[in-house]
Design a protein around this motif. Structure first.
Motif, PDB file in Angstrom:
ATOM      1  N   ARG A   1      -9.281   3.503   3.491  1.00  0.00           N
ATOM      2  CA  ARG A   1      -8.465   3.673   2.283  1.00  0.00           C
ATOM      3  C   ARG A   1      -9.322   3.495   1.025  1.00  0.00           C
ATOM      4  O   ARG A   1      -9.265   4.295   0.086  1.00  0.00           O
ATOM      5  CB  ARG A   1      -7.313   2.662   2.280  1.00  0.00           C
ATOM      6  CG  ARG A   1      -6.554   2.565   0.949  1.00  0.00           C
ATOM      7  CD  ARG A   1      -5.431   1.574   1.035  1.00  0.00           C
ATOM      8  NE  ARG A   1      -4.350   2.104   1.859  1.00  0.00           N
ATOM      9  CZ  ARG A   1      -3.407   2.936   1.410  1.00  0.00           C
ATOM     10  NH1 ARG A   1      -3.413   3.328   0.139  1.00  0.00           N
ATOM     11  NH2 ARG A   1      -2.469   3.373   2.202  1.00  0.00           N
TER      12      ARG A   1
ATOM     13  N   GLU B   1       0.817  -1.197   0.000  1.00  0.00           N
ATOM     14  CA  GLU B   1       0.000   0.000   0.000  1.00  0.00           C
ATOM     15  C   GLU B   1       0.856   1.253   0.000  1.00  0.00           C
ATOM     16  O   GLU B   1       1.860   1.340   0.713  1.00  0.00           O
ATOM     17  CB  GLU B   1      -0.914   0.003   1.235  1.00  0.00           C
ATOM     18  CG  GLU B   1      -1.969  -1.089   1.199  1.00  0.00           C
ATOM     19  CD  GLU B   1      -2.896  -0.999   2.400  1.00  0.00           C
ATOM     20  OE1 GLU B   1      -2.560  -0.241   3.329  1.00  0.00           O
ATOM     21  OE2 GLU B   1      -3.936  -1.668   2.407  1.00  0.00           O
ATOM     22  N   LYS B   2       0.439   2.221  -0.800  1.00  0.00           N
ATOM     23  CA  LYS B   2       1.119   3.506  -0.821  1.00  0.00           C
ATOM     24  C   LYS B   2       0.498   4.409   0.232  1.00  0.00           C
ATOM     25  O   LYS B   2      -0.684   4.294   0.543  1.00  0.00           O
ATOM     26  CB  LYS B   2       0.975   4.145  -2.204  1.00  0.00           C
ATOM     27  CG  LYS B   2       1.626   3.354  -3.332  1.00  0.00           C
ATOM     28  CD  LYS B   2       1.403   4.052  -4.660  1.00  0.00           C
ATOM     29  CE  LYS B   2       2.033   3.265  -5.802  1.00  0.00           C
ATOM     30  NZ  LYS B   2       1.797   3.922  -7.123  1.00  0.00           N
TER      31      LYS B   2
ATOM     32  N   HIS C   1      -4.510  11.190   9.927  1.00  0.00           N
ATOM     33  CA  HIS C   1      -5.722  11.865   9.471  1.00  0.00           C
ATOM     34  C   HIS C   1      -6.221  12.842  10.533  1.00  0.00           C
ATOM     35  O   HIS C   1      -5.858  12.742  11.714  1.00  0.00           O
ATOM     36  CB  HIS C   1      -6.811  10.843   9.153  1.00  0.00           C
ATOM     37  CG  HIS C   1      -6.470   9.916   8.028  1.00  0.00           C
ATOM     38  ND1 HIS C   1      -6.294  10.338   6.735  1.00  0.00           N
ATOM     39  CD2 HIS C   1      -6.253   8.573   8.014  1.00  0.00           C
ATOM     40  CE1 HIS C   1      -5.992   9.316   5.967  1.00  0.00           C
ATOM     41  NE2 HIS C   1      -5.954   8.226   6.724  1.00  0.00           N
TER      42      HIS C   1
ATOM     43  N   ILE D   1      -1.419   7.400   1.931  1.00  0.00           N
ATOM     44  CA  ILE D   1      -2.562   8.155   1.427  1.00  0.00           C
ATOM     45  C   ILE D   1      -2.587   9.518   2.106  1.00  0.00           C
ATOM     46  O   ILE D   1      -2.229   9.646   3.291  1.00  0.00           O
ATOM     47  CB  ILE D   1      -3.871   7.384   1.678  1.00  0.00           C
ATOM     48  CG1 ILE D   1      -5.022   8.029   0.910  1.00  0.00           C
ATOM     49  CG2 ILE D   1      -4.182   7.277   3.145  1.00  0.00           C
ATOM     50  CD1 ILE D   1      -6.265   7.170   0.860  1.00  0.00           C
ATOM     51  N   ASP D   2      -2.979  10.534   1.366  1.00  0.00           N
ATOM     52  CA  ASP D   2      -2.990  11.893   1.905  1.00  0.00           C
ATOM     53  C   ASP D   2      -3.965  11.993   3.066  1.00  0.00           C
ATOM     54  O   ASP D   2      -5.004  11.320   3.086  1.00  0.00           O
ATOM     55  CB  ASP D   2      -3.396  12.881   0.813  1.00  0.00           C
ATOM     56  CG  ASP D   2      -2.326  12.986  -0.273  1.00  0.00           C
ATOM     57  OD1 ASP D   2      -1.162  12.647   0.027  1.00  0.00           O
ATOM     58  OD2 ASP D   2      -2.652  13.389  -1.402  1.00  0.00           O
TER      59      ASP D   2
ATOM     60  N   GLU E   1     -10.022   6.539  -1.611  1.00  0.00           N
ATOM     61  CA  GLU E   1      -9.535   6.416  -2.988  1.00  0.00           C
ATOM     62  C   GLU E   1     -10.696   6.492  -3.974  1.00  0.00           C
ATOM     63  O   GLU E   1     -10.591   7.114  -5.041  1.00  0.00           O
ATOM     64  CB  GLU E   1      -8.773   5.103  -3.147  1.00  0.00           C
ATOM     65  CG  GLU E   1      -7.418   5.090  -2.442  1.00  0.00           C
ATOM     66  CD  GLU E   1      -6.701   3.758  -2.582  1.00  0.00           C
ATOM     67  OE1 GLU E   1      -7.370   2.777  -2.987  1.00  0.00           O
ATOM     68  OE2 GLU E   1      -5.492   3.693  -2.272  1.00  0.00           O
TER      69      GLU E   1
ATOM     70  N   ARG F   1     -12.034  10.208  -3.993  1.00  0.00           N
ATOM     71  CA  ARG F   1     -11.070  11.147  -4.578  1.00  0.00           C
ATOM     72  C   ARG F   1     -10.953  10.947  -6.084  1.00  0.00           C
ATOM     73  O   ARG F   1     -10.830  11.916  -6.841  1.00  0.00           O
ATOM     74  CB  ARG F   1      -9.715  10.984  -3.887  1.00  0.00           C
ATOM     75  CG  ARG F   1      -9.718  11.570  -2.467  1.00  0.00           C
ATOM     76  CD  ARG F   1      -8.431  11.281  -1.721  1.00  0.00           C
ATOM     77  NE  ARG F   1      -8.455  11.908  -0.390  1.00  0.00           N
ATOM     78  CZ  ARG F   1      -7.498  11.782   0.534  1.00  0.00           C
ATOM     79  NH1 ARG F   1      -6.423  11.031   0.278  1.00  0.00           N
ATOM     80  NH2 ARG F   1      -7.608  12.395   1.693  1.00  0.00           N
TER      81      ARG F   1
END
Length: 681
Positions: A666, A547-548, A575, A550-551, A670, A673
């Motif tokens: 997540r 997993e990358k 978050h 996440i903002d 995703e 967004r």
């Protein structure tokens, strides 16, 4: 008037009932038990039997079944001194016309007997009229050849006869139908009583003109079964029997049952005459009876379940106490390096692992209780081994003091079932096996659970014990209601009856084999689920990807349990979580114009529930509807249960793993967004 047989072992009641009924002009005979009643029925013709349920040697239910088999036209009314949902459901299920609760008033007795006699008389008239109709048809054919001039009058007589039959048919409980299948043609209705207009919301003439107007109202899940049952009856000329749901024009869904024995004419046309009966109330009684028995089973095992919860809670609390003391020593002003090292040592990790393991045990028990208390009728692919293990966890305290438990699980196909009701069957069989073994000799006794796949591909489950066994004279009756070997006050006598009903309902078979003083074995055989079925919530395995990051996201958490909000804040520091402890505060945050990418909301909260929050969003912030994720530990109100079953929002069930929350967060971020980005471009 009618010919009545009164069956009761109390002479005073027989005499009283007989006096009541003779006053109404009925001819009344009496019998004191089932054997005498059957002997009386053999010698004369009767219209109605009024029988007490509790009789010497054999029950009124067994009399009902014998009458239904040998004299199906006789109406049976059961009398009970213990009016409960169970006795009502048993009576209706077994085919009784009605049941009366003691003490019996003369008005009630006379009314019910009069109704039964009237229905019997109508059915007799119907049979006589049908015979008359057939005779007139034959007479008509003869007269056509010899006296053409009399045809008009004969047709008039025939029409009047058919009108009488139609009127009688409309007054019979249910809807009388006639349909046929000519060689090379499809099924079509040739008669439907006028009562179909009120019962089905259909015009009989429209159904006769086009059978599709009827088929379209059959629930889509039952259409194939209806077609198969008719095809089989036509092919073998066997009794047609079907039960399924029917969707009325107003959207109401009702259960109906139909039976008819086909007749094949010389031309090859097959004709079915029958009655469709509304079974909805009986189905509701049956569901309530099953739930009542399931809750009774859980209540019986409550002490054992509490024991299984208290054990892990004991060491959870002890471990947390030790960890708190170590943390205080390692973080206070007088903290030493030794205390800090000990806090981060292997023993601390071991304590944490034990605590987590104990919490998971409590979670599993809570999930088992939720599974067994669920009242849904939904069927889905089920692994019988998982359901067996849940049943064992519920009954383990009942087992451990009586016998050793062995599990021999072979691979089995998934089967289509309701996990709650299938668990009820397994729990009943396991508890029965345990209670058939006296306490105190656990090392010398055994309860053996086996799963395997039969030669025909069906899933098989066998529950075997080394208990007292079942006498051969009871084996054939062991699945009848109120038949039990347990002492008075232990159990309802309905467990195995309900087990058989559940297993038959999903197309399975249940068998029993027993030897006195050696033990008993119950085998359940279940058909496999359709090819390609998977367990609910389980996806086919995919290669895992790293997993990358996440903002960070703005997330609103609404839960009246303060510590859940704190746990989520600690778990997701990357978050920006806004935590509130009431639905009112959550709504206020949104109404003030605060923007959030996701909303995590509990359902069961005081004042404003999760449903109230959802409805407020739908009215005032509709774009946020798709961004809400519900968290629930279960619903204990009908309003909340309905909401959980119908809402399309994503759902996380408590207690949850933080990894599940992280994955859901997540995936939802995703998704939204990507959608927002596509909308901007």
């Amino acid at each position: 008037m009618a010919r009545i047989l009164v069956v009761d072992d109390e002479r005073s009641l027989r005499r009283t009932f007989a006096l009541f009924l003779r006053d109404d002009g009925h001819q009344v005979d009496t019998a004191e038990d089932v054997d005498q009643a059957l002997a009386t029925l053999e010698t004369d013709t009767f219209d109605v039997v009024v029988s007490d349920i509790i009789l010497p040697r054999r029950s009124g239910v067994s009399l009902l079944e014998a009458v239904s088999e040998r004299w199906p036209e006789i109406k049976v009314i059961l009398v009970t001194g213990e009016p409960t949902v169970e006795t009502a459901a048993s009576a209706v299920r077994s085919g009784a016309y009605d049941y009366i609760s003691k003490p019996v008033s003369s008005t009630k007795l006379r009314k019910v007997v009069a109704s039964a006699a009237r229905v019997k008389s109508l059915l007799d008239d119907n049979r006589r009229l049908q015979a008359e109709n057939e005779r007139q048809r034959e007479e008509l054919a003869r007269l056509v050849e010899v006296r053409t001039a009399e045809v008009r009058d004969t047709k008039k007589d025939l029409a009047e006869s058919e009108a009488r039959i139609s009127r009688i048919a409309s007054n019979i409980p249910g809807v009388m139908i006639q349909f046929e299948r000519a060689p090379g043609s499809d099924f079509q209705f040739t008669f439907m009583a006028e009562s179909a207009r009120e019962t089905f919301g259909l015009e009989p003439d429209e159904v006769i003109a086009d059978i599709r107007s009827f088929i379209d109202r059959v629930h889509h899940e039952h259409r194939d079964d209806l077609r198969r049952s008719l095809e089989q009856s036509a092919e073998t000329l066997s009794l047609w029997s079907w039960e399924g749901r029917f969707v009325l024009p107003d959207g109401d869904v009702r259960w109906f049952q139909a039976q008819s024995r086909p007749i094949k004419s010389d031309s090859g046309t097959i004709v079915w005459d029958g009655v469709m009966l509304d079974m909805s109330e009986r189905k509701d009684l049956q569901a309530r009876l099953m739930l009542s028995d399931r809750m009774a089973s859980i209540g019986t095992l409550a002490a054992g379940v509490a024991h299984e919860i208290n054990n892990p809670l004991t060491y959870i609390l002890a471990n947390l106490h030790m960890l708190t003391k170590r943390a205080e020593k390692a973080s206070g002003p007088d903290a030493t390096d030794k205390a800090k090292v000990k806090l981060c040592g292997e023993e601390t990790i071991e304590l944490l692992n034990e605590t987590a393991d104990g919490a998971r045990r409590v979670r599993d028990i809570a999930r088992d209780l939720k599974t067994f208390s669920r009242s849904s009728d939904e069927t889905q692919p089920v692994d019988v081994r998982q359901v067996l293990d849940s049943s064992v966890r519920m009954a383990i305290n009942e087992i451990r003091h009586r016998a050793k438990l062995e599990r021999s699980y072979m691979d089995v196909p998934l089967t289509m079932a309701n996990s709650s009701r299938l668990g009820q069957v397994f729990l009943n069989l396991i508890v029965n096996a345990a209670q058939a073994i006296p306490e105190g000799n656990a090392d010398e006794n055994l309860i053996h659970l086996v799963t395997t796949t039969g030669d025909d591909g069906w899933a098989e489950v066998v529950v075997t014990d080394t208990g007292t066994g079942i006498p051969q004279e009871l084996i054939k009756r062991i699945f009848e209601p109120f038949v039990t070997m347990k002492p008075v006050g232990i159990g309802t006598g309905l467990g195995l009856y309900i087990c058989r009903d559940i297993i038959y309902g999903i197309g399975g078979v249940i068998e029993v084999d027993s030897v006195v003083n050696q033990g008993t074995s119950f085998k359940i055989r279940l058909p496999p689920a359709p090819e390609g079925s998977v367990l609910p919530g389980r996806k086919r395995s995919k290669q895992e990807k790293k997993e990358k990051p996440i903002d960070p996201a703005q997330v609103l958490v609404i839960d009246d349990e303060v510590n859940i909000g704190k746990a989520l804040e600690r778990a997701f520091p990357e978050h920006k979580l806004t935590v509130v402890t009431s639905g009112r505060d959550g709504i206020n945050r949104l109404d003030e114009g605060n923007q959030y990418e996701l909303i995590f909301c509990d359902i069961m909260m005081p004042e404003l529930t999760g449903r109230d929050v959802y409805e407020h969003l739908a009215e005032h912030h509709p774009k946020m509807i798709e961004r809400i994720i519900f968290m629930t530990g279960g619903a204990f109100t009908e309003r909340a249960s309905d909401f959980i079953e119908t809402v399309t929002a994503r759902m996380i069930f408590k207690p949850f793993d933080l990894a599940v929350v992280r994955t859901v967060m997540r995936e939802e971020l995703e998704k939204h967004r990507a959608r927002d980005k596509a909308g901007q471009s």
